[in-house]
Structures are given as C-alpha cells and as structure tokens.
Design a protein around this motif. Structure first.
Motif, PDB file in Angstrom:
ATOM      1  N   LYS A  44       0.780  -1.277   0.025  1.00 26.23           N
ATOM      2  CA  LYS A  44      -0.012  -0.038   0.081  1.00 26.23           C
ATOM      3  C   LYS A  44       0.939   1.267  -0.045  1.00 26.23           C
ATOM      4  O   LYS A  44       2.102   1.048   0.504  1.00 26.23           O
ATOM      5  CB  LYS A  44      -0.911  -0.101   1.190  1.00 26.23           C
ATOM      6  CG  LYS A  44      -0.370   0.073   2.563  1.00 26.23           C
ATOM      7  CD  LYS A  44      -1.394   0.053   3.537  1.00 26.23           C
ATOM      8  CE  LYS A  44      -0.517   0.032   5.048  1.00 26.23           C
ATOM      9  NZ  LYS A  44      -1.361  -0.069   6.041  1.00 26.23           N
ATOM     10  N   VAL A  45       0.492   2.282  -0.597  1.00 26.32           N
ATOM     11  CA  VAL A  45       1.191   3.676  -0.667  1.00 26.32           C
ATOM     12  C   VAL A  45       0.436   4.710   0.249  1.00 26.32           C
ATOM     13  O   VAL A  45      -1.333   4.660   0.039  1.00 26.32           O
ATOM     14  CB  VAL A  45       1.394   3.902  -2.067  1.00 26.32           C
ATOM     15  CG1 VAL A  45       0.340   4.129  -3.048  1.00 26.32           C
ATOM     16  CG2 VAL A  45       2.452   5.335  -2.083  1.00 26.32           C
ATOM     17  N   GLY A  68      -2.416  11.140   4.261  1.00 33.73           N
ATOM     18  CA  GLY A  68      -2.904  10.029   4.993  1.00 33.73           C
ATOM     19  C   GLY A  68      -4.016   9.279   4.188  1.00 33.73           C
ATOM     20  O   GLY A  68      -4.303   8.196   4.599  1.00 33.73           O
ATOM     21  N   GLN A  69      -4.060   9.497   2.851  1.00 35.52           N
ATOM     22  CA  GLN A  69      -4.756   8.773   2.088  1.00 35.52           C
ATOM     23  C   GLN A  69      -4.051   7.387   1.574  1.00 35.52           C
ATOM     24  O   GLN A  69      -3.057   7.545   1.257  1.00 35.52           O
ATOM     25  CB  GLN A  69      -5.201   9.475   0.609  1.00 35.52           C
ATOM     26  CG  GLN A  69      -5.901  10.571   0.861  1.00 35.52           C
ATOM     27  CD  GLN A  69      -6.051  11.488  -0.295  1.00 35.52           C
ATOM     28  OE1 GLN A  69      -5.132  11.869  -0.909  1.00 35.52           O
ATOM     29  NE2 GLN A  69      -7.292  12.007  -0.544  1.00 35.52           N
ATOM     30  N   ILE A  70      -4.530   6.378   1.815  1.00 31.95           N
ATOM     31  CA  ILE A  70      -4.028   4.871   1.710  1.00 31.95           C
ATOM     32  C   ILE A  70      -4.570   4.262   0.408  1.00 31.95           C
ATOM     33  O   ILE A  70      -5.665   4.066   0.148  1.00 31.95           O
ATOM     34  CB  ILE A  70      -4.131   3.831   2.718  1.00 31.95           C
ATOM     35  CG1 ILE A  70      -3.532   4.633   3.913  1.00 31.95           C
ATOM     36  CG2 ILE A  70      -3.599   2.777   2.669  1.00 31.95           C
ATOM     37  CD1 ILE A  70      -3.999   3.926   5.456  1.00 31.95           C
ATOM     38  N   VAL A  71      -3.643   3.820  -0.462  1.00 32.92           N
ATOM     39  CA  VAL A  71      -3.986   3.263  -1.815  1.00 32.92           C
ATOM     40  C   VAL A  71      -3.408   1.821  -1.871  1.00 32.92           C
ATOM     41  O   VAL A  71      -2.177   1.634  -1.811  1.00 32.92           O
ATOM     42  CB  VAL A  71      -3.595   3.902  -3.187  1.00 32.92           C
ATOM     43  CG1 VAL A  71      -3.878   3.188  -4.455  1.00 32.92           C
ATOM     44  CG2 VAL A  71      -4.481   5.250  -2.974  1.00 32.92           C
ATOM     45  N   PRO A  72      -4.206   0.767  -1.876  1.00 30.54           N
ATOM     46  CA  PRO A  72      -3.620  -0.651  -1.953  1.00 30.54           C
ATOM     47  C   PRO A  72      -3.088  -0.668  -3.528  1.00 30.54           C
ATOM     48  O   PRO A  72      -3.671  -0.204  -4.361  1.00 30.54           O
ATOM     49  CB  PRO A  72      -4.838  -1.658  -1.794  1.00 30.54           C
ATOM     50  CG  PRO A  72      -5.940  -0.749  -2.003  1.00 30.54           C
ATOM     51  CD  PRO A  72      -5.766   0.656  -1.724  1.00 30.54           C
ATOM     52  N   LYS A  91       4.684   7.258   1.115  1.00 32.18           N
ATOM     53  CA  LYS A  91       5.212   6.101   2.024  1.00 32.18           C
ATOM     54  C   LYS A  91       4.578   4.733   1.417  1.00 32.18           C
ATOM     55  O   LYS A  91       3.703   4.500   1.332  1.00 32.18           O
ATOM     56  CB  LYS A  91       4.829   6.488   3.177  1.00 32.18           C
ATOM     57  CG  LYS A  91       5.566   7.538   3.960  1.00 32.18           C
ATOM     58  CD  LYS A  91       4.920   7.943   5.230  1.00 32.18           C
ATOM     59  CE  LYS A  91       5.551   9.268   5.799  1.00 32.18           C
ATOM     60  NZ  LYS A  91       5.257   9.645   7.211  1.00 32.18           N
ATOM     61  N   PHE A  92       5.617   3.897   1.442  1.00 34.37           N
ATOM     62  CA  PHE A  92       5.113   2.464   1.030  1.00 34.37           C
ATOM     63  C   PHE A  92       5.328   1.423   2.240  1.00 34.37           C
ATOM     64  O   PHE A  92       6.228   1.330   3.079  1.00 34.37           O
ATOM     65  CB  PHE A  92       6.051   2.109  -0.165  1.00 34.37           C
ATOM     66  CG  PHE A  92       6.105   2.802  -1.401  1.00 34.37           C
ATOM     67  CD1 PHE A  92       5.212   2.496  -2.288  1.00 34.37           C
ATOM     68  CD2 PHE A  92       6.627   4.072  -1.650  1.00 34.37           C
ATOM     69  CE1 PHE A  92       5.262   3.216  -3.694  1.00 34.37           C
ATOM     70  CE2 PHE A  92       6.748   4.648  -2.646  1.00 34.37           C
ATOM     71  CZ  PHE A  92       5.634   4.311  -3.801  1.00 34.37           C
ATOM     72  N   THR A  93       4.191   0.493   2.224  1.00 37.67           N
ATOM     73  CA  THR A  93       4.436  -0.799   3.012  1.00 37.67           C
ATOM     74  C   THR A  93       4.256  -1.815   2.242  1.00 37.67           C
ATOM     75  O   THR A  93       3.220  -2.009   1.420  1.00 37.67           O
ATOM     76  CB  THR A  93       3.396  -0.427   4.204  1.00 37.67           C
ATOM     77  OG1 THR A  93       3.543   0.565   4.819  1.00 37.67           O
ATOM     78  CG2 THR A  93       3.495  -1.751   5.057  1.00 37.67           C
TER      79      THR A  93
END
Length: 143
Positions: free
Chosen positions: A81-82, A87-91, A118-120
């Motif tokens: 996810k980025v 704070g918007q999260i995009v898978p 930011k990447f997880t």
C-alpha cells in the motif's frame, strides 16, 4: 522481452547498491521504484502498463542466495500500500513477471509533483510463513 530483463536486473543491482534490500533469514526482499516512462512502449503494452509522467512502478523481488552463488528468485505472495502526506491509503495491485529464472512483481501507482509517498510492502513465500515487511518512502517529481 530481453530489454525488460535487463532493466529489472539493472534496477536490482542498483537496488542492492542503494541498500534497498532487506534480509529475512534466508530470504532477501528487494524493492525499488522507477518511472513508468523508463519502459519502452512495446514492453508497457505487453504487460498492460501505462507510460506517463504521472505514474511510477513499484518493483519487488524475493531471492535466496547461497555463499558464492548468484541470487535465486523465489515465488511470493506480495501486497503493498502507498500512503500520501494527507494520509490517503491506496492498495497496490501487482502483476507477476516470470522470465527465465527471474520472478518479480510490478505495481503501478499514481504520483504528483513534489510528492512524498510512503510504502508498506509485505511478502510471504507461503501462506503459513511469517510475512517479510518493509516500510520506505520516496520523494517524486513530475517533469
């Protein structure tokens, strides 16, 4: 096709030099981002990727490496996810590329000018294995 293998190999080598690899026991999780415009039109079309200044690609690979041997690609279940500064999260959705002995995972994502993302990333080599997780961030620009 050979051009894409060359690009990914180059990216992975530069990844190792830039310390964009994390060790998890016997596995290495390699990660990198690159501009979608680095792909040739033919390669982008072949894999259904869009070449545009507003899009980049997350590149993931999992390898093992015995002493004195070349890295060996491993199949993995990859998710990511980025998150932007708001704070918007995009898978992200990955496509799997298998060429010869190489296996890697590509996920396109949207970027804007002067954007810090930011990447997880999480990868598992089997359904019951412990996840390998990396967190990193990149600063993007649109020319």
């Amino acid at each position: 096709m050979k051009w894409l293998i060359g690009l990914v190999t180059t990216l992975m080598l530069s990844t190792a030099q830039a310390n964009q690899v994390s060790q998890f026991g016997q596995y290495q999780l390699h990660y990198n981002t690159f501009e979608s415009t680095f792909l040739t039109p033919d390669i982008a079309h072949q894999y259904g990727l869009t070449r545009t200044k507003g899009q980049a690609i997350l590149n993931i690979a999992v390898t093992t490496q015995a002493e004195g041997e070349l890295p060996q690609s491993q199949r993995a279940m990859v998710s990511a996810k980025v998150t932007n500064l708001l704070g918007q999260i995009v898978p992200l959705s990955f496509i799997t590329i298998e060429e010869g002995d190489s296996i890697y995972y590509l996920a396109p994502f949207t970027k804007t000018d002067d954007d810090i993302l930011k990447f997880t990333v999480e990868a598992k080599v089997s359904a019951d294995s412990a996840p390998m997780t990396v967190n990193f961030q990149r600063h993007f620009y649109v020319d």
